[in-house]
Design a protein around this motif. Structure first.
Motif, PDB file in Angstrom:
ATOM      1  N   GLY A 123       0.668  -1.349   0.104  1.00 11.45           N
ATOM      2  CA  GLY A 123       0.324  -0.306   0.119  1.00 11.45           C
ATOM      3  C   GLY A 123       0.463   1.158   0.124  1.00 11.45           C
ATOM      4  O   GLY A 123       0.703   2.197  -1.107  1.00 11.45           O
ATOM      5  N   MET A 124       2.207   1.322   0.679  1.00 16.42           N
ATOM      6  CA  MET A 124       2.804   2.486   0.753  1.00 16.42           C
ATOM      7  C   MET A 124       4.045   3.127  -0.234  1.00 16.42           C
ATOM      8  O   MET A 124       3.706   3.924  -0.766  1.00 16.42           O
ATOM      9  CB  MET A 124       3.837   2.222   2.094  1.00 16.42           C
ATOM     10  CG  MET A 124       3.530   2.540   3.357  1.00 16.42           C
ATOM     11  SD  MET A 124       4.204   1.930   4.259  1.00 16.42           S
ATOM     12  CE  MET A 124       5.361   3.275   4.589  1.00 16.42           C
ATOM     13  N   VAL A 153       2.026   1.963  -3.225  1.00 12.28           N
ATOM     14  CA  VAL A 153       1.010   2.256  -3.996  1.00 12.28           C
ATOM     15  C   VAL A 153       0.989   3.237  -4.238  1.00 12.28           C
ATOM     16  O   VAL A 153       0.903   3.943  -5.490  1.00 12.28           O
ATOM     17  CB  VAL A 153       0.426   1.120  -3.993  1.00 12.28           C
ATOM     18  CG1 VAL A 153      -1.303   1.814  -5.419  1.00 12.28           C
ATOM     19  CG2 VAL A 153       0.375  -0.362  -4.767  1.00 12.28           C
ATOM     20  N   PHE A 154       0.693   3.826  -3.181  1.00 12.44           N
ATOM     21  CA  PHE A 154       0.196   5.380  -2.681  1.00 12.44           C
ATOM     22  C   PHE A 154       1.260   6.225  -2.640  1.00 12.44           C
ATOM     23  O   PHE A 154       1.716   7.719  -1.782  1.00 12.44           O
ATOM     24  CB  PHE A 154      -0.918   5.417  -1.678  1.00 12.44           C
ATOM     25  CG  PHE A 154      -1.880   4.588  -1.776  1.00 12.44           C
ATOM     26  CD1 PHE A 154      -2.578   4.986  -2.672  1.00 12.44           C
ATOM     27  CD2 PHE A 154      -2.772   3.328  -0.782  1.00 12.44           C
ATOM     28  CE1 PHE A 154      -3.804   4.529  -2.512  1.00 12.44           C
ATOM     29  CE2 PHE A 154      -3.372   3.075  -1.179  1.00 12.44           C
ATOM     30  CZ  PHE A 154      -4.514   3.206  -2.164  1.00 12.44           C
ATOM     31  N   GLY A 155       2.970   6.111  -2.748  1.00 11.15           N
ATOM     32  CA  GLY A 155       3.268   7.076  -3.076  1.00 11.15           C
ATOM     33  C   GLY A 155       4.233   7.346  -1.469  1.00 11.15           C
ATOM     34  O   GLY A 155       4.712   8.120  -1.544  1.00 11.15           O
ATOM     35  N   ALA A 156       4.093   6.721  -0.518  1.00 10.70           N
ATOM     36  CA  ALA A 156       4.213   6.735   0.379  1.00 10.70           C
ATOM     37  C   ALA A 156       5.828   6.716   1.224  1.00 10.70           C
ATOM     38  O   ALA A 156       6.452   7.316   1.581  1.00 10.70           O
ATOM     39  CB  ALA A 156       3.630   5.870   2.055  1.00 10.70           C
TER      40      ALA A 156
END
Length: 268
Positions: free
Chosen positions: A182-183, A185-188
């Motif tokens: 998730g991080m 994918v969302f650019g975290a």
């Protein structure tokens, strides 16, 4: 004297001299031929056997290798096979894992999908980190071979306590993997492997987690071998050889991907 045991009394081989079978008098040579006949295999008894399970496993991996070659060749042109293989493999893996009865077509479809995924991701890693695929393949074969040898010799066995620890570790690993994905994918995080690229005392987290994942995959193989052994000993229906083949294939693919990632992270 006639035997009262139907297993013997109904078998002409255990009858008195001159016994008959289908109206034919059995001679000494007839009886000897019956005793010399090969024992019934899994096809005759419709029971699970090691040989039959091995054949199903080899067939599944053969199909996986064929589609992996396709994924290897096509992915540099378009990543569609990689994406299709990943999604289809995930869906079919869940379906097969939760089905009460094994389905050969679905298991073979899973093998084909995983082949596309494995071939696609392998060529991507190979282009970025030349030689990493050979390392991952050899390491996977070594782990599988050593685990099988230790299990066959009785050195390692599945236990209730170890399986409980394994399940807890698997849940933790799954949660970490989802959070990390998730991080990314969302650019975290902009690291190539997300949180796995972060370091603790100069050692990438991915290497530490990778070693843990390899140990879990090895124990998962032990569970697969244990399932097959119990199935054969309990004379389970022959169809469950497909379940054994699916379990081994699932674990080996997971192990290979982990090895691929470990060697790639070590190159960073």
């Amino acid at each position: 004297m006639a035997s009262s045991n139907p297993a013997f009394s109904r078998n002409a081989a255990f009858g008195a001299p001159g016994a008959t079978a289908g109206g034919k008098v059995l001679s000494d040579s007839d009886l000897q031929g019956m005793f010399n006949a090969p024992s019934a295999g899994s096809q005759d008894t419709d029971r699970m056997s090691y040989d039959d399970t091995i054949r199903k496993t080899v067939l599944s991996f053969a199909l996986l290798l064929v589609t992996a070659a396709i994924g290897w060749i096509v992915t540099p042109v378009t990543i569609l096979p990689l994406i299709v293989g990943a999604i289809a493999g995930l869906v079919l893996g869940l379906v097969n894992a939760f089905k009460k009865e094994p389905s050969p077509p679905l298991i073979l479809a899973y093998a084909a999908a995983q082949g596309l995924f494995v071939g696609g991701i392998s060529i991507v890693f190979e282009q970025i980190y030349p030689g990493v695929v050979t390392q991952a393949v050899l390491a996977t074969l070594v782990v599988v071979g050593v685990t099988l040898a230790l299990f066959a010799n009785g050195k390692i066995r599945a236990s209730a306590k170890a399986t409980k620890v394994f399940m807890i570790a698997m849940v933790g690993y799954a949660v970490f993997s989802l959070v990390n994905f998730g991080m990314m994918v969302f650019g975290a995080t902009d690291n190539a492997f997300g949180l796995r690229s972060a370091e603790i005392f100069g050692i990438p987290i991915g290497l530490l987690i990778g070693v843990l994942a390899v140990i879990m995959a090895a124990y998962s193989l032990v569970l697969d071998f244990d399932f097959i052994q119990r199935g054969v000993n309990n004379r389970a229906p022959r169809k469950y050889g497909w379940t054994g083949a699916f379990g081994i294939m699932l674990t080996v693919v997971w192990l290979y991907v982990e090895m691929l990632r470990i060697f790639a992270i070590a190159r960073e």
